[in-house]
Design a protein around this motif. Sequence first.
Motif, PDB file in Angstrom:
ATOM      1  N   VAL A 174       0.819  -1.210   0.000  1.00  0.00           N
ATOM      2  CA  VAL A 174       0.000   0.000   0.000  1.00  0.00           C
ATOM      3  C   VAL A 174       0.850   1.256   0.000  1.00  0.00           C
ATOM      4  CG1 VAL A 174      -1.890  -1.172   1.188  1.00  0.00           C
ATOM      5  CG2 VAL A 174      -0.187   0.069   2.520  1.00  0.00           C
ATOM      6  N   THR A 175       2.164   1.127   0.149  1.00  0.00           N
ATOM      7  CA  THR A 175       3.060   2.279   0.132  1.00  0.00           C
ATOM      8  C   THR A 175       3.695   2.487  -1.235  1.00  0.00           C
ATOM      9  OG1 THR A 175       5.071   1.077   0.776  1.00  0.00           O
ATOM     10  CG2 THR A 175       3.603   1.786   2.545  1.00  0.00           C
ATOM     11  N   ALA A 176       3.344   1.661  -2.211  1.00  0.00           N
ATOM     12  CA  ALA A 176       3.961   1.747  -3.535  1.00  0.00           C
ATOM     13  C   ALA A 176       3.627   3.068  -4.217  1.00  0.00           C
ATOM     14  CB  ALA A 176       3.504   0.574  -4.403  1.00  0.00           C
ATOM     15  N   GLU A 177       4.442   3.439  -5.188  1.00  0.00           N
ATOM     16  CA  GLU A 177       4.247   4.699  -5.897  1.00  0.00           C
ATOM     17  C   GLU A 177       2.927   4.745  -6.654  1.00  0.00           C
ATOM     18  OE1 GLU A 177       7.570   5.495  -8.354  1.00  0.00           O
ATOM     19  OE2 GLU A 177       8.995   5.727  -6.698  1.00  0.00           O
ATOM     20  N   HIS A 183      -4.545   1.413  -4.539  1.00  0.00           N
ATOM     21  CA  HIS A 183      -5.000   1.364  -3.149  1.00  0.00           C
ATOM     22  C   HIS A 183      -5.529   2.739  -2.732  1.00  0.00           C
ATOM     23  CE1 HIS A 183      -2.947  -2.457  -3.205  1.00  0.00           C
ATOM     24  NE2 HIS A 183      -1.802  -1.868  -3.443  1.00  0.00           N
ATOM     25  N   ALA A 184      -6.505   3.233  -3.487  1.00  0.00           N
ATOM     26  CA  ALA A 184      -7.037   4.571  -3.230  1.00  0.00           C
ATOM     27  C   ALA A 184      -7.890   4.597  -1.965  1.00  0.00           C
ATOM     28  CB  ALA A 184      -7.871   5.031  -4.421  1.00  0.00           C
ATOM     29  N   LEU A 185      -7.946   5.753  -1.353  1.00  0.00           N
ATOM     30  CA  LEU A 185      -8.768   5.945  -0.163  1.00  0.00           C
ATOM     31  C   LEU A 185     -10.235   5.965  -0.555  1.00  0.00           C
ATOM     32  CD1 LEU A 185      -8.725   6.643   2.913  1.00  0.00           C
ATOM     33  CD2 LEU A 185      -8.781   9.046   2.238  1.00  0.00           C
ATOM     34  N   ASP A 186     -11.083   5.328   0.258  1.00  0.00           N
ATOM     35  CA  ASP A 186     -12.509   5.307  -0.034  1.00  0.00           C
ATOM     36  C   ASP A 186     -13.097   6.705   0.122  1.00  0.00           C
ATOM     37  OD1 ASP A 186     -14.130   5.350   2.810  1.00  0.00           O
ATOM     38  OD2 ASP A 186     -12.141   4.453   2.999  1.00  0.00           O
ATOM     39  N   THR A 242     -10.419  -6.722   3.088  1.00  0.00           N
ATOM     40  CA  THR A 242     -10.825  -5.765   4.111  1.00  0.00           C
ATOM     41  C   THR A 242      -9.608  -5.232   4.859  1.00  0.00           C
ATOM     42  OG1 THR A 242     -13.003  -6.769   4.401  1.00  0.00           O
ATOM     43  CG2 THR A 242     -12.170  -5.448   6.221  1.00  0.00           C
ATOM     44  N   ALA A 243      -8.655  -6.109   5.136  1.00  0.00           N
ATOM     45  CA  ALA A 243      -7.428  -5.673   5.808  1.00  0.00           C
ATOM     46  C   ALA A 243      -6.702  -4.628   4.974  1.00  0.00           C
ATOM     47  CB  ALA A 243      -6.518  -6.868   6.071  1.00  0.00           C
ATOM     48  N   ARG A 244      -6.667  -4.831   3.668  1.00  0.00           N
ATOM     49  CA  ARG A 244      -6.021  -3.856   2.785  1.00  0.00           C
ATOM     50  C   ARG A 244      -6.716  -2.492   2.872  1.00  0.00           C
ATOM     51  NH1 ARG A 244      -6.920  -1.372  -1.761  1.00  0.00           N
ATOM     52  NH2 ARG A 244      -8.953  -2.388  -1.986  1.00  0.00           N
ATOM     53  N   ARG A 251      -3.526   4.567   7.335  1.00  0.00           N
ATOM     54  CA  ARG A 251      -2.434   5.438   6.886  1.00  0.00           C
ATOM     55  C   ARG A 251      -2.883   6.896   6.867  1.00  0.00           C
ATOM     56  NH1 ARG A 251       1.854   4.389   3.853  1.00  0.00           N
ATOM     57  NH2 ARG A 251       1.233   5.724   2.118  1.00  0.00           N
ATOM     58  N   PHE A 252      -4.099   7.134   6.397  1.00  0.00           N
ATOM     59  CA  PHE A 252      -4.592   8.509   6.340  1.00  0.00           C
ATOM     60  C   PHE A 252      -4.862   9.057   7.736  1.00  0.00           C
ATOM     61  CE2 PHE A 252      -4.920   7.933   1.866  1.00  0.00           C
ATOM     62  CZ  PHE A 252      -4.969   9.210   1.332  1.00  0.00           C
ATOM     63  N   TRP A 253      -5.426   8.247   8.630  1.00  0.00           N
ATOM     64  CA  TRP A 253      -5.709   8.758   9.975  1.00  0.00           C
ATOM     65  C   TRP A 253      -4.418   9.014  10.736  1.00  0.00           C
ATOM     66  CZ3 TRP A 253      -9.754  11.015   9.470  1.00  0.00           C
ATOM     67  CH2 TRP A 253     -10.939  10.452   9.004  1.00  0.00           C
ATOM     68  N   TYR A 254      -3.389   8.204  10.503  1.00  0.00           N
ATOM     69  CA  TYR A 254      -2.079   8.482  11.082  1.00  0.00           C
ATOM     70  C   TYR A 254      -1.574   9.851  10.589  1.00  0.00           C
ATOM     71  CZ  TYR A 254      -0.518   4.152  13.417  1.00  0.00           C
ATOM     72  OH  TYR A 254      -0.336   3.112  14.292  1.00  0.00           O
TER      73      TYR A 254
END
Length: 276
Positions: A174-177, A183-186, A242-244, A251-254
Amino acid sequence: MAMRSTSLTRQICRPTVWSLTASTHTGLKSRNLRDACTGHIQPAQAPAFAPTRSVTGLPVLNRRYATTKSSTQSFGTGDTGITGAPDITDYYTIFPRTIPAGPPPASSFDISIGDLRREFLQLQNLVHPDKYPSGDAKQHAEAISARINEAYRTLLDPLQRAQYLLREWHGIDVTAEDGASKHALDPQTLMEVMEVQETIEEVGASPEAEAEINALKKENDQRIEACVKSLGDAVDQGDIETARKECVRLRFWYSVGEGLREWEPGSTEIRLVHSS
């Protein structure tokens, strides 16, 4: 305005560095957000380690993917001459007392932080490079000590732990370029993030700003706690898709939390930076 909104939304969904300002979300519509965050952006080339079929429903830990610099380093598990050296096959084998069954689903996603820290300190004491003279043994000790440090830092943090599990056993980075497309944010979470920014814009220069920011910090801590719970449950149940999704949200909330911690009185925006 529609063209501008689409462009801005793509920038927001990029999993690197972005800053939300008033102009960022002016005129954005739900449809724009949904299109930008659910696959309507042209995806970049898939990484070589990506699975050849959907990860949904795959059994947990069905294989390992060597995708990071640390995981591709040559670490032998034979006789290195280092007394007490752990099995460094992966991060979980390094801590057999704390995680004797290995990674999920054999063990829970949750880890006893106290036990992990105690075992970490014991291992570092056993393999400390200063105990060895210059030469091969000292080099081995330095490499093993660095590996233990890396494993400890990763397993200590729920987000780092989840990213490690997804990457190393399921080929999902999920950290890939190309994460903005893969892996877009919902859209719902994106709207929540933007609502936080709207609040900051409204109160940033007011006398009540600091109290409002503190309230936002508490709310974000609660979001992180709930997200970690959902992520752990998904990992334990073998629901990798779901884990993904939960990992991306976390990541966004962090990042929101870090932005709120760095906020200064008078500021009307927060800078969100994703760490890998």
